[in-house]
Design an enzyme around this catalytic site. Structure first.
Site, PDB file in Angstrom:
ATOM      1  N   LYS A   1     -31.049   9.576 -10.176  1.00 17.54           N
ATOM      2  CA  LYS A   1     -30.895  10.070 -10.031  1.00 17.54           C
ATOM      3  C   LYS A   1     -32.103  11.311  -9.966  1.00 17.54           C
ATOM      4  O   LYS A   1     -33.187  11.402  -8.534  1.00 17.54           O
ATOM      5  CB  LYS A   1     -30.125  11.145 -10.667  1.00 17.54           C
TER       6      LYS A   1
ATOM      7  N   GLU B   1     -35.400 -11.971 -23.315  1.00 21.64           N
ATOM      8  CA  GLU B   1     -34.621 -11.328 -24.424  1.00 21.64           C
ATOM      9  C   GLU B   1     -35.874 -10.946 -24.870  1.00 21.64           C
ATOM     10  O   GLU B   1     -36.087 -11.019 -26.004  1.00 21.64           O
ATOM     11  CB  GLU B   1     -33.299 -12.429 -24.609  1.00 21.64           C
TER      12      GLU B   1
ATOM     13  N   ARG C   1     -32.007   2.193 -10.198  1.00 24.12           N
ATOM     14  CA  ARG C   1     -30.753   2.402 -10.975  1.00 24.12           C
ATOM     15  C   ARG C   1     -30.708   1.260 -12.144  1.00 24.12           C
ATOM     16  O   ARG C   1     -31.071   0.741 -12.136  1.00 24.12           O
ATOM     17  CB  ARG C   1     -29.210   1.509 -10.842  1.00 24.12           C
TER      18      ARG C   1
ATOM     19  N   ASP D   1     -27.902  14.177 -23.149  1.00 22.86           N
ATOM     20  CA  ASP D   1     -27.522  13.155 -21.891  1.00 22.86           C
ATOM     21  C   ASP D   1     -28.423  13.912 -20.542  1.00 22.86           C
ATOM     22  O   ASP D   1     -27.679  15.062 -20.342  1.00 22.86           O
ATOM     23  CB  ASP D   1     -25.730  13.437 -21.179  1.00 22.86           C
TER      24      ASP D   1
ATOM     25  N   TYR E   1     -36.766 -14.201 -17.214  1.00 25.02           N
ATOM     26  CA  TYR E   1     -35.491 -12.985 -19.091  1.00 25.02           C
ATOM     27  C   TYR E   1     -36.552 -12.913 -19.906  1.00 25.02           C
ATOM     28  O   TYR E   1     -37.837 -13.394 -20.471  1.00 25.02           O
ATOM     29  CB  TYR E   1     -35.023 -14.948 -19.394  1.00 25.02           C
TER      30      TYR E   1
ATOM     31  N   THR F   1     -30.141   8.759 -17.128  1.00 24.41           N
ATOM     32  CA  THR F   1     -29.907   7.546 -15.924  1.00 24.41           C
ATOM     33  C   THR F   1     -30.987   7.785 -15.268  1.00 24.41           C
ATOM     34  O   THR F   1     -32.819   8.720 -15.617  1.00 24.41           O
ATOM     35  CB  THR F   1     -29.249   7.687 -15.302  1.00 24.41           C
TER      36      THR F   1
HETATM   37  C1  PLP Z   1     -24.670  13.227 -17.020  1.00 24.91           C
HETATM   38  C2  PLP Z   1     -23.539  11.740 -17.198  1.00 24.91           C
HETATM   39  N1  PLP Z   1     -24.152  10.833 -18.025  1.00 24.91           N
HETATM   40  C3  PLP Z   1     -23.663   9.482 -17.462  1.00 24.91           C
HETATM   41  C4  PLP Z   1     -23.900   8.911 -16.679  1.00 24.91           C
HETATM   42  C5  PLP Z   1     -23.549   7.379 -16.490  1.00 24.91           C
HETATM   43  O1  PLP Z   1     -24.968   6.293 -15.259  1.00 24.91           O
HETATM   44  P1  PLP Z   1     -24.344   5.209 -14.819  1.00 24.91           P
HETATM   45  O2  PLP Z   1     -23.361   5.958 -13.724  1.00 24.91           O
HETATM   46  O3  PLP Z   1     -25.713   4.707 -14.081  1.00 24.91           O
HETATM   47  O4  PLP Z   1     -23.366   4.474 -15.595  1.00 24.91           O
HETATM   48  C6  PLP Z   1     -24.003   9.621 -15.670  1.00 24.91           C
HETATM   49  C7  PLP Z   1     -23.604   9.627 -14.384  1.00 24.91           C
HETATM   50  O5  PLP Z   1     -23.064   9.534 -13.242  1.00 24.91           O
HETATM   51  C8  PLP Z   1     -23.794  10.771 -16.133  1.00 24.91           C
HETATM   52  O6  PLP Z   1     -23.635  12.013 -14.631  1.00 24.91           O
END
Ligand code: PLP
Length: 445
Positions: free
Chosen positions: A242, A69, A248, A213, A67, A239
């Site tokens: 990918k 935090e 993950r 993003d 843990y 993320t």
């Molecule tokens: C562009 C984009 N942003 C955010 C996410 C969210 O990720 P998670 O599924 O890990 O919450 C995804 C997931 O496919 C995504 O393609």
């Protein structure tokens, strides 16, 4: 990079602990079935990949138990000296790879990362702009059923009718009229390069935060085959599982200072980096998943290796080869092709839905997902598109020649969607085809 087959999936771990089989035969049996499925099918889901053995080992390590935090040097639990070093290592590796000022590695995944960004930048009811789901945007960019659509005022921006790419002129007009506080640039089904410089210009004209993003393309950015947004954007979210081939999880990159502090946050004495950190913890999350952070550090170390550039280049070459082979077989692709790791089959004028084709392909060992396409007239639970991606097949070592064969498999199934014998035959051929490749993270056969 590590494409070796030696792994931890069914072997004793680093500490020689017994096989999972001895403890829980049900879960072990499911694991073996999943392993067999992944070895014998084509993983064409654009958001999936194969993490290396080292990443999987760190994910399953004793860091699971701790843990922590808080943040390095300021934890709410004792015994975190080593964990502090680990989190700092992941942060430093991210900053070096992306050239950013600040990094937070604690978000549990991509959606929580995006939620933290909303909480750091906006107040409920504020206006934000994003690409809608049918145009390739993500749920968290303002889709009606997501918190981003219920808690904030969403102003969608669209694609150019002909090119099916972001229409910057119309986006500028809408932004000038609506004056959003945040504009998202990024997507989950957008097969072209994002023009961060153009988006930054528009955001600055209307005093809006620009947030990229890069969940799908972070590995491509590290490999140098997609522009890096950090110098154009206030904040970047991703993320880690990918194209970057980590565990993950999620991370957030940002500037230290907030260029709109005086305008939007004058009563708050925390700078941008601090507001992001506080939004992740304690506002939204509790203890960070230190095993995931350990695995992220490993993945970033692997991504810093020059071989990762070759990997990223091959992902794009493979996507282009798959796109070309499908075009030659008469398929329509959203935007007419791809610049990145994904392509989207436009099946609007085909007899079956995207969902139905994805099911048939799956029966033939070709694993994809159905997806909306621009102008889709089918229900979102059916759709008229199939999204294909090349990160995972590239991780197993496939190249352009294999993409041509994959297009032939896809075509065979889609031309005879109601013939189970064809699907069974392709299923056998796909399994034979996959047998020539070692899957990272899986033990020797
Ligand atoms: C562009 C984009 N942003 C955010 C996410 C969210 O990720 P998670 O599924 O890990 O919450 C995804 C997931 O496919 C995504 O393609």
């Amino acid at each position: 990079m590590d494409n070796s087959a030696g792994g931890a999936i069914t072997q004793p771990d680093t500490y020689g602990r017994p096989h999972l089989a001895a403890v829980d035969c049900r879960v072990h049996e499911l694991l073996l079935r999943q392993e067999r499925q992944e070895r014998t099918t084509l993983k064409l889901i654009a958001s999936e990949n194969f993490a290396s053995s080292a990443v999987l080992e760190a994910t399953g390590s004793i860091f699971t138990n701790k843990y922590a935090e808080g943040y390095p040097g300021a934890r709410y639990y004792a015994g975190n000296e080593i964990v502090d070093e680990l989190e700092n290592l992941a942060i430093e590796r991210l900053k070096a790879l992306f050239g950013c000022e600040h990094a937070n590695v604690q978000p549990y995944s991509g959606s929580p990362a995006n939620q933290a960004i909303y909480r750091a930048l906006l107040s409920p009811g504020d206006k934000m702009m994003g690409l809608p789901l049918p145009s390739g945007g993500h749920l968290t960019h303002g889709w009606a059923v997501n918190f981003s659509g219920t808690d904030y005022q969403r102003i969608p921006y669209g694609l150019h009718e002909k090119t099916q790419q972001i229409d910057h002129d119309r986006l500028r007009e809408t932004a000038k009229r609506e004056r959003p506080k945040l504009i998202w640039v990024g997507g989950t089904a957008y097969p072209r390069i994002f023009d961060y410089a153009a988006m930054a210009e528009i955001a600055s004209e209307v005093n809006s935060y620009l947030v990229a993003d890069i969940a799908h393309i972070s590995g491509l950015i590290v490999a140098g085959v997609h522009p890096n947004p950090v110098h154009h954007c206030d904040v970047v979210s991703s993320t880690s599982h990918k194209s970057i081939r980590g565990p993950r999880g999620g991370f957030i990159l940002s500037r230290n200072e907030d260029r709109y502090q005086a305008l939007y946050h004058s009563k708050n004495n925390h700078n941008l980096a601090k507001r992001i950190d506080r939004a992740v913890f304690p506002l939204l999350q509790g203890g960070p998943h230190m095993n995931t952070i350990a695995a992220l550090a490993v993945a970033l170390h692997e991504a810093a290796n020059p071989s990762f550039r070759v990997y990223g280049q091959q992902i794009v070459k493979n996507a282009k080869a798959l796109a070309q082979a499908l075009l030659e077989r008469g398929y329509d692709l959203v935007t007419g092709g791809t610049d990145n790791h994904m392509l989207i089959l436009d099946l609007r004028d085909r007899p079956l839905s995207g969902k139905a084709y994805a099911e048939r392909l799956s029966q033939a060992g070709i694993i994809t997902n159905f997806n909306m396409v621009p102008g889709d007239w089918r229900h979102p639970a059916l759709t008229s598109g199939i999204r294909l991606g090349t990160p995972a097949v590239t991780s197993v070592g496939m190249g352009e020649a294999e993409m041509v064969q994959i297009a032939a498999f896809i075509d065979l199934v889609c031309r005879q969607p109601d013939d189970p014998d064809v699907h069974a035959c392709v299923r056998r051929d796909v399994a034979d085809f996959c047998a020539a490749f070692d899957v990272p993270g899986m033990p020797d056969r």
